[in-house]
Write an enzyme that holds these catalytic residues in place. Structure first.
Site, mmCIF file in Angstrom:
data_model
loop_
_atom_site.group_PDB
_atom_site.id
_atom_site.type_symbol
_atom_site.label_atom_id
_atom_site.label_comp_id
_atom_site.label_asym_id
_atom_site.label_seq_id
_atom_site.Cartn_x
_atom_site.Cartn_y
_atom_site.Cartn_z
ATOM 1 N N CYS A 148 -0.513 -0.390 1.207
ATOM 2 C CA CYS A 148 0.409 0.604 1.755
ATOM 3 C C CYS A 148 1.708 -0.089 2.169
ATOM 4 C CB CYS A 148 -0.234 1.288 2.956
ATOM 5 S SG CYS A 148 0.840 2.513 3.750
ATOM 6 N N HIS A 192 -4.997 -0.383 3.411
ATOM 7 C CA HIS A 192 -5.127 -1.591 4.227
ATOM 8 C C HIS A 192 -6.141 -2.506 3.547
ATOM 9 C CE1 HIS A 192 -4.022 1.153 7.862
ATOM 10 N NE2 HIS A 192 -3.005 0.930 7.053
ATOM 11 N N THR A 199 6.161 0.375 2.796
ATOM 12 C CA THR A 199 7.179 1.333 3.214
ATOM 13 C C THR A 199 8.402 1.247 2.317
ATOM 14 O OG1 THR A 199 6.439 1.188 5.511
ATOM 15 C CG2 THR A 199 8.649 2.060 5.132
ATOM 16 N N ALA A 238 5.534 -8.465 4.401
ATOM 17 C CA ALA A 238 5.484 -9.456 5.470
ATOM 18 C C ALA A 238 4.463 -10.536 5.127
ATOM 19 C CB ALA A 238 5.101 -8.776 6.790
ATOM 20 N N SER A 253 5.482 6.119 2.538
ATOM 21 C CA SER A 253 4.492 5.109 2.161
ATOM 22 C C SER A 253 4.100 5.276 0.698
ATOM 23 C CB SER A 253 3.236 5.234 3.031
ATOM 24 O OG SER A 253 3.530 4.941 4.380
#
Length: 242
Positions: A50, A106, A52, A68, A43
């Site tokens: 955050c 987040h 990946t 996304a 991460s």
């Protein structure tokens, strides 16, 4: 988990749609300094988000992350372009020093930059955000802006007719010292720009507990009922009625 202490500034070198209807991938370059111990699946916080690592090349200093639709809808990453600078921070190592505050990566919402005011060699920033995310903020508490851990210096909710009034929004302010100005993208923002916001997780937790008690604790014998009963008993006793 992150600390909000930005390690380096990277540069977005490629943006590619992952499908026709969902998401993008970013290739971020000039990141060699944080890729020496990188692995696929690690991460990395990019402007406080955050993400990946799906590919990387430590020798060439670039890595790839996927975004996304949820990420694009909640953050300002969708407004970035090739050449944009981004704050980068690796996830905190368990054996390392903890110098910032608890940052999850987040993002809660985005804030709007309203003004920048020089103060010596520092700069004061005033921003607005939805009231739903204003209530967990506390004076001198923490906030992460584009992943940068900062201390709140101002909190207010303007009334109609006052400067910066906007229905359903509150104000907050932070100060950027010269060091922070030189090492983060927050100082590159202009009035009207959006900034990723993550409220302090401790404040959010306390607010959630209190809200659940007050809004959902009305059952017989519940915490809210007991609280009201004790308050009423104290008032009656003070007035000599019991």
């Amino acid at each position: 988990m992150f600390t909000g202490l930005v390690e380096i500034l990277g540069t977005i070198s490629h943006i590619t749609p992952t499908t026709e209807s969902e998401g993008y991938s970013f290739v971020i370059s000039e990141a060699a300094a944080i890729l020496g111990d990188c692995s696929i699946g690690d991460s990395i916080a990019v402007n406080g988000v955050c993400l990946t690592v799906t590919e990387f090349d430590a020798a060439k200093g670039h890595f790839t992350v996927g975004l996304a639709n949820e990420t694009l809808s909640r953050t300002d990453l969708g407004s970035l372009t090739v050449g944009s600078k981004v704050n980068l921070e690796r996830a905190m190592a368990g054996h390392g020093r903890f110098g910032g505050h608890f940052v999850q990566g987040h993002v809660d919402t985005t804030a709007k930059l309203l003004s920048l005011t020089p103060d010596g060699d520092s700069v004061r920033l005033l921003m607005s955000l939805p009231l739903d995310f204003h209530t967990p903020l506390i004076p001198k508490g923490y906030i992460a802006l584009d992943g940068t851990s900062l201390t709140l210096t101002h909190l207010s909710i303007p009334k109609p007719g006052e400067e910066h009034y906007e229905a359903g929004r509150g104000l907050f302010g932070v100060m950027l010292i010269a060091h922070t100005q030189s090492r983060t993208v927050v100082a590159l923002k202009k009035v009207g720009d959006s900034i990723n916001v993550e409220c302090d997780v401790v404040g959010k937790g306390v607010e959630s507990i209190v809200r659940n008690v007050l809004e959902g604790g009305g059952e017989a014998g519940g915490a809210l009922e007991q609280l009201v009963e004790r308050a009423v008993e104290r008032v009656l006793a003070k007035k000599g009625l019991v």
